[in-house]
Design a protein around this motif. Structure first.
Motif, PDB file in Angstrom:
ATOM      1  N   PRO A  20      -0.019  -8.969   3.201  1.00  0.00           N
ATOM      2  CA  PRO A  20      -1.268  -8.822   2.435  1.00  0.00           C
ATOM      3  C   PRO A  20      -2.029 -10.140   2.381  1.00  0.00           C
ATOM      4  CG  PRO A  20       0.601  -7.874   1.248  1.00  0.00           C
ATOM      5  CD  PRO A  20       1.174  -8.645   2.398  1.00  0.00           C
ATOM      6  N   GLY A  21      -3.323 -10.036   2.480  1.00  0.00           N
ATOM      7  CA  GLY A  21      -4.158 -11.227   2.436  1.00  0.00           C
ATOM      8  C   GLY A  21      -4.335 -11.891   3.782  1.00  0.00           C
ATOM      9  N   LYS A  22      -3.449 -11.576   4.724  1.00  0.00           N
ATOM     10  CA  LYS A  22      -3.565 -12.107   6.077  1.00  0.00           C
ATOM     11  C   LYS A  22      -3.901 -10.998   7.058  1.00  0.00           C
ATOM     12  CE  LYS A  22      -1.006 -14.498   9.737  1.00  0.00           C
ATOM     13  NZ  LYS A  22       0.287 -15.127  10.110  1.00  0.00           N
ATOM     14  N   ASP A  23      -3.094  -9.943   7.030  1.00  0.00           N
ATOM     15  CA  ASP A  23      -3.297  -8.829   7.962  1.00  0.00           C
ATOM     16  C   ASP A  23      -4.257  -7.774   7.422  1.00  0.00           C
ATOM     17  OD1 ASP A  23      -1.475  -9.825   9.925  1.00  0.00           O
ATOM     18  OD2 ASP A  23       0.182  -9.167   8.649  1.00  0.00           O
ATOM     19  N   PHE A  24      -4.418  -7.723   6.117  1.00  0.00           N
ATOM     20  CA  PHE A  24      -5.364  -6.782   5.510  1.00  0.00           C
ATOM     21  C   PHE A  24      -5.747  -7.305   4.131  1.00  0.00           C
ATOM     22  CE2 PHE A  24      -1.154  -5.267   4.292  1.00  0.00           C
ATOM     23  CZ  PHE A  24      -1.291  -4.934   2.947  1.00  0.00           C
ATOM     24  N   PRO A  25      -6.925  -6.918   3.635  1.00  0.00           N
ATOM     25  CA  PRO A  25      -7.390  -7.442   2.345  1.00  0.00           C
ATOM     26  C   PRO A  25      -6.564  -6.914   1.182  1.00  0.00           C
ATOM     27  CG  PRO A  25      -8.897  -5.762   3.161  1.00  0.00           C
ATOM     28  CD  PRO A  25      -7.937  -6.046   4.276  1.00  0.00           C
ATOM     29  N   VAL A  26      -6.357  -7.744   0.186  1.00  0.00           N
ATOM     30  CA  VAL A  26      -5.661  -7.334  -1.029  1.00  0.00           C
ATOM     31  C   VAL A  26      -6.631  -6.549  -1.903  1.00  0.00           C
ATOM     32  CG1 VAL A  26      -4.499  -8.118  -3.119  1.00  0.00           C
ATOM     33  CG2 VAL A  26      -4.108  -9.312  -0.945  1.00  0.00           C
ATOM     34  N   ILE A  27      -6.227  -5.373  -2.294  1.00  0.00           N
ATOM     35  CA  ILE A  27      -7.054  -4.490  -3.125  1.00  0.00           C
ATOM     36  C   ILE A  27      -6.289  -4.160  -4.400  1.00  0.00           C
ATOM     37  CG2 ILE A  27      -8.126  -2.191  -3.263  1.00  0.00           C
ATOM     38  CD1 ILE A  27      -8.470  -2.396  -0.178  1.00  0.00           C
ATOM     39  N   ASP A  28      -6.958  -4.202  -5.521  1.00  0.00           N
ATOM     40  CA  ASP A  28      -6.339  -3.911  -6.812  1.00  0.00           C
ATOM     41  C   ASP A  28      -6.386  -2.406  -7.053  1.00  0.00           C
ATOM     42  OD1 ASP A  28      -5.153  -4.189  -9.281  1.00  0.00           O
ATOM     43  OD2 ASP A  28      -7.013  -4.787 -10.301  1.00  0.00           O
ATOM     44  N   TRP A  29      -5.342  -1.718  -6.603  1.00  0.00           N
ATOM     45  CA  TRP A  29      -5.292  -0.268  -6.747  1.00  0.00           C
ATOM     46  C   TRP A  29      -4.868   0.124  -8.166  1.00  0.00           C
ATOM     47  CZ3 TRP A  29      -7.497   2.016  -2.810  1.00  0.00           C
ATOM     48  CH2 TRP A  29      -7.394   1.483  -1.525  1.00  0.00           C
ATOM     49  N   ALA A  30      -5.244   1.305  -8.572  1.00  0.00           N
ATOM     50  CA  ALA A  30      -4.859   1.834  -9.886  1.00  0.00           C
ATOM     51  C   ALA A  30      -3.369   2.134  -9.938  1.00  0.00           C
ATOM     52  CB  ALA A  30      -5.656   3.107 -10.183  1.00  0.00           C
ATOM     53  N   ASP A  31      -2.828   2.215 -11.142  1.00  0.00           N
ATOM     54  CA  ASP A  31      -1.474   2.740 -11.324  1.00  0.00           C
ATOM     55  C   ASP A  31      -1.518   4.253 -11.117  1.00  0.00           C
ATOM     56  OD1 ASP A  31      -0.458   0.216 -12.034  1.00  0.00           O
ATOM     57  OD2 ASP A  31      -1.069   0.519 -14.127  1.00  0.00           O
ATOM     58  N   TRP A  32      -0.498   4.809 -10.507  1.00  0.00           N
ATOM     59  CA  TRP A  32      -0.550   6.247 -10.203  1.00  0.00           C
ATOM     60  C   TRP A  32      -0.569   7.083 -11.480  1.00  0.00           C
ATOM     61  CZ3 TRP A  32       2.900  10.082 -11.522  1.00  0.00           C
ATOM     62  CH2 TRP A  32       4.204   9.709 -11.889  1.00  0.00           C
ATOM     63  N   ASP A  33       0.099   6.606 -12.529  1.00  0.00           N
ATOM     64  CA  ASP A  33       0.155   7.349 -13.790  1.00  0.00           C
ATOM     65  C   ASP A  33      -0.722   6.672 -14.845  1.00  0.00           C
ATOM     66  OD1 ASP A  33       1.751   5.119 -13.941  1.00  0.00           O
ATOM     67  OD2 ASP A  33       3.505   6.155 -14.767  1.00  0.00           O
ATOM     68  N   TRP A  34      -1.901   6.218 -14.427  1.00  0.00           N
ATOM     69  CA  TRP A  34      -2.805   5.465 -15.293  1.00  0.00           C
ATOM     70  C   TRP A  34      -3.176   6.229 -16.566  1.00  0.00           C
ATOM     71  CZ3 TRP A  34      -7.845   6.957 -16.611  1.00  0.00           C
ATOM     72  CH2 TRP A  34      -8.293   8.124 -15.981  1.00  0.00           C
ATOM     73  N   ALA A  35      -3.198   7.555 -16.496  1.00  0.00           N
ATOM     74  CA  ALA A  35      -3.582   8.369 -17.656  1.00  0.00           C
ATOM     75  C   ALA A  35      -2.376   8.843 -18.462  1.00  0.00           C
ATOM     76  CB  ALA A  35      -4.398   9.574 -17.199  1.00  0.00           C
ATOM     77  N   GLY A  36      -1.178   8.390 -18.087  1.00  0.00           N
ATOM     78  CA  GLY A  36       0.050   8.836 -18.739  1.00  0.00           C
ATOM     79  C   GLY A  36       0.778   9.858 -17.885  1.00  0.00           C
ATOM     80  N   ARG A  37       1.933  10.288 -18.356  1.00  0.00           N
ATOM     81  CA  ARG A  37       2.702  11.337 -17.686  1.00  0.00           C
ATOM     82  C   ARG A  37       2.796  12.520 -18.644  1.00  0.00           C
ATOM     83  NH1 ARG A  37       7.718   8.350 -14.440  1.00  0.00           N
ATOM     84  NH2 ARG A  37       6.524   6.550 -13.685  1.00  0.00           N
ATOM     85  N   HIS A  38       2.069  13.566 -18.318  1.00  0.00           N
ATOM     86  CA  HIS A  38       1.969  14.712 -19.218  1.00  0.00           C
ATOM     87  C   HIS A  38       2.801  15.865 -18.685  1.00  0.00           C
ATOM     88  CE1 HIS A  38      -1.844  12.391 -19.735  1.00  0.00           C
ATOM     89  NE2 HIS A  38      -1.441  12.476 -20.992  1.00  0.00           N
TER      90      HIS A  38
END
Length: 405
Positions: A20-38
């Protein structure tokens, strides 16, 4: 419910073979369970029954996007920059917590803006597919699915069979042979149109639907010949009906709801639902935000979603309905806002003044959560083992056996 990972999962982060940062740009992705686990609550006996059913029957989503939005969705640019990078992030770890044995992965598709803000370019679709196939080759939890046996083999191994899909046929332009090329690259399902019209026919956002074109008929015939599953989810009503009747094999509507429950252009009318059922196909119910709503509570939740399921089931029978939840990981409502024009969310839905917008669809917010709660709702509402087995995967398997070469 006790959260368990699938036995075939080994920790893997998308593109971890690169720097990361060399071969492809670093992207701040969301957490998969950002809204909680229902999780829909069940009794101990119902919990045991869910576990037994999942052991017996394959669990299949006929339409999903198991990738991520960015964490920052306050403006469009972080998300657009991520999409333009052309390196979509698949949620391997997130999927490992799911009940899925097979997922129909539509990749970037409607958000594929690598070279053009209008999307849907042939070179970009191939770029996206190639990147994902390279990534999937470096891990062994998701299995590139090309046959029905791949689904059962993945289930036995505690893995997930991944069916790669192109949601709309605009990228083939006027080249019917591109259907063969896509099949050769491992694509096993193709949508006739996205919401916009293309050379095959009219999309659902159009005010006037001219039906399936002569070129569209040739494409339907070619899909039948090569063994490509045909999807009419985003078509205008006449184009969809024409495609179903022209096809010699069963057709699916991979992600849709019933116009009889929520009357928008994006939903399927009774005539189309009956035609798909008569052809032996399956209607997959979708859960993308503010689609499968109902007038019961004028909101989007698990119960409104299942109203669409029961409407279709009552109309054409339990053998012709399934689930294609059309979810992703991250803020799906935010993505709809960012891509409102490209995804046609305004033209194909009701005015927002008619309902209160939800920040996320509780119990159905992502592919993992949906895989937990659909079967739990069916158990809680007294569906038989046989009927649950059909709708969570058996109906889809029947169609795939008839269509896939």
């Amino acid at each position: 419910m006790e959260f368990k990972q699938k036995k075939g999962y080994r920790p893997y982060e998308a593109y971890e073979y690169l720097e990361p940062g060399k071969d492809f740009p670093v992207i701040d992705w969301a957490d998969w369970d950002w809204a909680g686990r229902h999780v829909l609550e069940l009794s101990a006996g119902e919990e045991d029954r869910v576990a037994e059913l999942l052991e017996r029957f394959p669990c299949i989503s006929l339409h999903d996007h198991p990738d991520f939005t960015t964490r920052d969705m306050s403006t469009c640019e972080p998300l657009f920059d991520a999409m333009r990078s052309g390196r979509d992030r698949c949620g391997y770890e997130a999927l490992s917590w799911s009940n899925l044995d097979c997922i129909f992965d539509n990749m970037m598709d409607g958000t594929n803006i690598i070279s053009s803000p209008q999307g849907w370019k042939w070179i970009d679709i191939i770029h996206d597919l190639g990147m994902r196939l390279c990534d999937i080759a470096h891990q062994d939890f998701l299995v590139h699915c090309k046959t029905v046996e791949d689904i059962f083999a993945a289930k036995r191994a505690g893995k997930i069979a991944c069916v790669f899909v192109i949601e709309g046929a605009a990228p083939i332009e006027n080249e019917v042979d591109r259907i063969d090329i896509l099949y050769g690259l491992g694509i096993r399902q193709l949508g006739v149109t996205y919401s916009e019209s293309n050379a095959l026919g009219s999309g659902c956002r159009e005010d006037h639907d001219g039906g399936l074109t002569q070129f569209g008929r040739a494409c339907v015939e070619r899909m039948n010949k090569v063994g490509m599953l045909l999807d009419v989810s985003h078509c205008g009503p006449q184009t969809a009906y024409d495609a179903v009747t022209h096809s010699k094999k069963p057709v699916i509507v991979s992600h849709v709801g019933a116009k009889g429950v929520w009357n928008t252009k994006r939903m399927a009318d009774d005539e189309l639902i009956r035609a798909v059922g008569a052809k032996g196909g399956v209607i997959g119910i979708e859960a993308a935000p503010h689609t499968t709503m109902s007038k019961t509570k004028m909101t989007h939740d698990l119960d409104s979603y299942m109203e669409h399921f029961e409407y279709v089931k009552n109309l054409v029978g339990i053998d012709h309905v399934g689930f294609g939840v059309d979810c992703m990981y991250g803020d799906h409502v935010g993505l709809h806002h960012a891509f409102a024009a490209a995804l046609s969310t305004g033209e194909t839905g009701k005015s927002q003044s008619e309902y209160t917008e939800v920040p996320f669809v509780k119990y159905l917010e992502n592919p993992t959560e949906a895989s937990w709660n659909i079967i739990r709702w069916l158990v809680k509402h007294g569906y038989s083992d046989e009927d649950i087995g059909k709708v969570i995967g058996g109906n889809a398997i029947r169609v795939l056996r008839e269509v896939w070469a």
